[in-house]
Design an enzyme around this catalytic site. Sequence first.
Site, PDB file in Angstrom:
ATOM      1  N   ASP A  47     -11.211   3.013   3.927  1.00 36.41           N
ATOM      2  CA  ASP A  47     -11.589   1.606   3.845  1.00 36.41           C
ATOM      3  C   ASP A  47     -13.113   1.458   3.726  1.00 36.41           C
ATOM      4  O   ASP A  47     -13.606   0.387   3.372  1.00 36.41           O
ATOM      5  CB  ASP A  47     -11.140   0.873   5.126  1.00 36.41           C
ATOM      6  CG  ASP A  47     -10.032  -0.143   4.847  1.00 36.41           C
ATOM      7  OD1 ASP A  47      -9.841  -0.490   3.669  1.00 36.41           O
ATOM      8  OD2 ASP A  47      -9.383  -0.580   5.812  1.00 36.41           O
ATOM      9  N   LYS A  51       0.840  -1.199   0.000  1.00 36.12           N
ATOM     10  CA  LYS A  51       0.000   0.000   0.000  1.00 36.12           C
ATOM     11  C   LYS A  51       0.871   1.244   0.000  1.00 36.12           C
ATOM     12  O   LYS A  51       0.622   2.197  -0.747  1.00 36.12           O
ATOM     13  CB  LYS A  51      -0.931  -0.002   1.223  1.00 36.12           C
ATOM     14  CG  LYS A  51      -2.113  -0.933   1.055  1.00 36.12           C
ATOM     15  CD  LYS A  51      -2.865  -1.168   2.345  1.00 36.12           C
ATOM     16  CE  LYS A  51      -3.935  -2.248   2.117  1.00 36.12           C
ATOM     17  NZ  LYS A  51      -4.525  -2.748   3.351  1.00 36.12           N
ATOM     18  N   GLN A  59      -4.922  -1.337   9.542  1.00 38.08           N
ATOM     19  CA  GLN A  59      -4.878  -2.687   8.967  1.00 38.08           C
ATOM     20  C   GLN A  59      -5.484  -3.714   9.935  1.00 38.08           C
ATOM     21  O   GLN A  59      -5.104  -3.772  11.101  1.00 38.08           O
ATOM     22  CB  GLN A  59      -3.401  -3.040   8.658  1.00 38.08           C
ATOM     23  CG  GLN A  59      -3.212  -4.378   7.978  1.00 38.08           C
ATOM     24  CD  GLN A  59      -3.789  -4.417   6.564  1.00 38.08           C
ATOM     25  OE1 GLN A  59      -3.572  -3.512   5.770  1.00 38.08           O
ATOM     26  NE2 GLN A  59      -4.541  -5.454   6.259  1.00 38.08           N
TER      27      GLN A  59
END
Length: 295
Positions: A123, A56, A100
């Site tokens: 997200d 990422k 995460q």
Amino acid sequence: MTGTVNIIDGKAFAANLRAEVGRKVGLLNSRHGITPGLAVVLVGENPASQVYVRNKARQTQSAGMNSYEHRLGADTSEAQLLELVDELNCDPAVNGILVQLPLPDQIREAAVINAINPDKDVDGFHISNAGLLATGGQGLVACTPLGCLMLLKDRLGDLSGLRALVLGRSNIVGKPMAHLLLGENCTVTIAHSRTRDLADECRRADILVAAVGRAQMVPGDWIKPGATVIDVEINRIDAGAGKTRLVGDVDFDSAVKVAGAITPVPGGVGPMTIACLLLNTLTATCRQHGVEIPE
Ligand SMILES: NC(=O)c1ccc[n+]([C@@H]2O[C@H](COP(=O)([O-])OP(=O)(O)OC[C@H]3O[C@@H](n4cnc5c(N)ncnc54)[C@H](OP(=O)(O)O)[C@@H]3O)[C@@H](O)[C@H]2O)c1
């Protein structure tokens, strides 16, 4: 198209999307002097998460955005993580925040996700963004289902009236996928571990999205001839001789003979997730600054 090999190249689509985001980031910078910033927080040392976070960061920078990485020890408390989230919420250089998952047991995932400013929740997991999607509002949409929808629209154009089956009902893939398909006027069924006749449900679907996590559980004879199949899952299985290989929830070899189009594993949905994360970061940045996404 029945009987033909028609593979959806998610890798190529994602590469184009990343390049397009990069071009728009360049325009945003030259026209408005704005550079999007994405903060990624990793707690603990889960090896798979470490690989995701590294990828990422690399792709964020390749798209011309600023990447901020925060690595915390596995013994981090929920209060410490919430403190960092609060700092990132207040930092104007940070336009997107991604924590995460999975998190260590002592931290409640929902408490952390819902502490993120929804405008920075790239997200799309915050309860406000999930609610906006469910009610047809404009929020930030979870990256994996968003990527699946892009592949479907690229392949099929108008999805209106098609019968779609989403296999799996998680908050991060199944449910947002179903809402996106409903938003495209599909007739949507969500199947899960208690669904009675899964084979029969699958056979009626013009669009089948599989997000379960059980290697090759959908055989080719569950697929309606000509259907479009999106396989979200990446399962590692034993390939003999001490080797492993990656497979999806769909048995690719039998499915590819029946489907009108199908995503491979790997190289299908996987690359779309990070590309959509970059897109969401660009979208979030433009909304926060009250400017249009440059064309
Ligand atoms: N490619 C990517 O970029 C990407 C991104 C995100 C996730 N993923 C993968 O996608 C998978 C799905 O993710 P998730 O978070 O949605 O997983 P999850 O939370 O484990 O959900 C799995 C779903 O599958 C259903 N299920 C389990 N066994 C079943 C069976 N035998 N028949 C029918 N349904 C069954 C479960 O039903 P119940 O609700 O009844 O238990 C559940 O709804 C994960 O394993 C993840 O690795 C991939």
